[in-house]
Design an enzyme around this catalytic site. Structure first.
Site, PDB file in Angstrom:
ATOM      1  N   HIS A  58       0.862  -1.183   0.000  1.00 24.26           N
ATOM      2  CA  HIS A  58       0.000   0.000   0.000  1.00 24.26           C
ATOM      3  C   HIS A  58       0.899   1.234   0.000  1.00 24.26           C
ATOM      4  O   HIS A  58       1.602   1.493   0.976  1.00 24.26           O
ATOM      5  CB  HIS A  58      -0.920   0.008   1.224  1.00 24.26           C
ATOM      6  N   LEU A  59       0.866   1.980  -1.085  1.00 23.35           N
ATOM      7  CA  LEU A  59       1.683   3.187  -1.202  1.00 23.35           C
ATOM      8  C   LEU A  59       0.887   4.454  -0.884  1.00 23.35           C
ATOM      9  O   LEU A  59       1.469   5.541  -0.775  1.00 23.35           O
ATOM     10  CB  LEU A  59       2.301   3.286  -2.604  1.00 23.35           C
ATOM     11  N   ASN A  90      -6.577   0.714  -3.158  1.00 22.41           N
ATOM     12  CA  ASN A  90      -7.442   1.450  -2.227  1.00 22.41           C
ATOM     13  C   ASN A  90      -6.848   2.810  -1.871  1.00 22.41           C
ATOM     14  O   ASN A  90      -6.523   3.107  -0.722  1.00 22.41           O
ATOM     15  CB  ASN A  90      -7.754   0.631  -0.976  1.00 22.41           C
ATOM     16  N   HIS A 177      -9.294 -10.461  -1.309  1.00 26.10           N
ATOM     17  CA  HIS A 177      -9.240 -10.229   0.133  1.00 26.10           C
ATOM     18  C   HIS A 177     -10.376 -11.058   0.735  1.00 26.10           C
ATOM     19  O   HIS A 177     -11.542 -10.662   0.668  1.00 26.10           O
ATOM     20  CB  HIS A 177      -9.428  -8.729   0.418  1.00 26.10           C
ATOM     21  N   HIS A 230      -3.038 -12.437   1.710  1.00 20.59           N
ATOM     22  CA  HIS A 230      -2.755 -12.595   3.159  1.00 20.59           C
ATOM     23  C   HIS A 230      -3.531 -13.750   3.832  1.00 20.59           C
ATOM     24  O   HIS A 230      -4.295 -13.544   4.784  1.00 20.59           O
ATOM     25  CB  HIS A 230      -2.981 -11.300   3.914  1.00 20.59           C
ATOM     26  N   ASP A 303       1.996  -6.910   2.602  1.00 22.60           N
ATOM     27  CA  ASP A 303       0.809  -6.137   2.988  1.00 22.60           C
ATOM     28  C   ASP A 303       1.241  -4.891   3.765  1.00 22.60           C
ATOM     29  O   ASP A 303       0.650  -4.532   4.787  1.00 22.60           O
ATOM     30  CB  ASP A 303      -0.175  -6.979   3.810  1.00 22.60           C
TER      31      ASP A 303
END
EC number: 3.5.2.3
Length: 428
Positions: A58-59, A90, A177, A230, A303
């Site tokens: 997630h950046l 997201n 997810h 995950h 993650d």
């Protein structure tokens, strides 16, 4: 571009060899290579791996630059030995159009610490009601191949089926997810003995396992690829193992924190341990390690989920879910998998470079350390041991569950197409 000679490194943990980089390419691998005109990196005792590839990062940019940016996130990636990361959708706005994914892709190219491959959203706005522009994102300059609503589950079976059908046309993959939302309403941690004792809302394993079971059957029916994000429970491992035995095209990832930490940590009420999916039991942790070792779980993915201080320094119920992980992932894998004898360094290269690059179609990454291949490499001092100090992180956020914990191994050098992004543990 200058020449670089990496002298005496244990390539994939094997016998010491020299590796000569010429420009963007590995020119030669062997013993006593000619170092004339080359910058020499003395690597005796250290392990040389292909540059790591993270299929789940997630950046936060665009929209949550207070947590992370493409620049700070890719600097963190280089610090952890990564040469490519896949950026989750997201963001704000959501990466559900060609325009947004191209923006993220271009930011990665501009900053240059590692390659950034955007992941496109499966549904518009991550709302689960209408398919996003999957084809347009794939045809864009970003060339999106992985699609995910991560942070939310694609819980509508019809939408999930349509997504699997759509990406099949161009060899894409849907990364799910796995979280049945109705079974996790109000959930705060793993459902079990500890949640009962603490009085916190429980997150049952079946909420993950039921979605995985449904989606592997949908993938089989459609003849498409599905990837499980995950994975966290022993039951999920058994479902994926069964699906693979049937020839279903399913892959799965495990995070470093699910290989090491358990729900016992939640007794501290420290929100740094609050994560989605939640930390599970010791039994689950051992099952995940075994599954990663035997190949049921294909890859390790971080993650990496950065959050600003104010989103974590609060009461448990109000805290955001997630942990940073790019800068500690390899150390945790060494601690849980290599030093325990479950994986060799060659197998770590598979789980953290070759396989994620293959799943995500990351061209030029996850390649052998051999002549003619792109010089995407990471050098690891495996003898190092030290306490984790988040003050030294390159990430903009500091929400690590390992602060003060002693972990083995330290990435000393990272090269992206022959250009050093990390030298002696310092970013260039």
């Amino acid at each position: 571009m200058s020449k670089i000679l990496i002298r005496g490194a244990k390539v994939l943990g094997g016998e010491p060899q020299d590796v000569l980089i010429d420009g963007e390419t590995i020119a030669a691998v062997g013993e006593d290579l000619n170092a004339e005109g080359a910058e020499v990196v003395e690597a005796a005792g250290r392990v040389l791996l292909p540059g790591l590839v993270d299929l789940h990062t997630h950046l936060r940019e665009p929209g949550r630059e207070d947590s992370e940016t493409v620049l700070t996130g890719t600097r963190a990636a280089a610090s952890g030995g990564y040469t490519a990361v896949f950026a989750m959708a997201n963001t704000f706005p959501v990466a559900d159009t060609a325009g947004v994914v191209e923006q993220v892709w271009r930011l990665g190219r501009e900053h240059g610490y590692c390659d950034v491959q955007p992941i496109g959203a499966v549904t518009v706005g991550l709302e689960g009601r209408k398919l996003a522009e999957l084809g347009a994102m794939h045809e864009s300059a970003a060339g999106v191949t992985v699609f995910s609503d991560d942070g939310k589950c694609v819980d509508d079976a019809v939408i999930m089926r349509r997504a699997l059908e759509y990406v099949k046309a161009f060899g894409g993959v849907v990364a799910q997810h796995a979280q049945e939302p109705r079974l996790t309403e109000g959930a705060q941690m793993n459902e079990g003995v500890v949640s009962a004792e603490l009085g916190l809302g429980g997150w049952p394993a079946v909420a993950e396992e039921s979605i995985i079971a449904r989606d592997v059957l949908l993938a089989e029916h459609v003849g498409s690829r599905v990837h499980i994000c995950h994975l966290s429970t022993a039951g999920s491992v058994e479902i994926v193992r069964w699906a693979k035995s049937r020839g279903i095209d399913v892959t799965a990832e495990v995070t470093p924190h699910h290989l090491l930490l358990t729900d016992e940590m939640v007794r501290t009420y420290n929100p740094v341990y609050k994560v989605n999916p939640p930390l599970r039991t010791e039994r689950d942790v051992l099952a995940l390690r075994e599954a990663l070792a035997d190949g049921t779980i294909d890859i390790v993915a971080t993650d990496h989920a950065p959050h600003p201080h104010e989103d974590k320094d609060c009461e448990w119920a109000a805290a955001a879910m997630g942990m940073v992980g790019l800068e500690t992932a390899l150390s945790v894998v060494q601690d849980t998998m290599v030093d325990t004898g479950l994986l060799t360094w060659a197998e770590v290269a598979d789980r953290m470079s070759f396989a994620p690059a293959r799943i995500g179609r990351a061209n030029g990454h996850g390649r052998p350390v051999s002549a003619g291949e792109p010089a995407n490499l990471t050098l690891v001092d495996t003898a190092y041991r030290g306490s984790v100090d988040p003050a030294g992180f390159a990430s903009r956020s500091r929400n690590t569950p390992y602060e003060g914990r002693e972990l083995p191994g330290r990435v000393t050098h990272t090269w992206l197409r022959g250009k050093a992004t990390l030298v002696d543990g310092k970013l260039t």
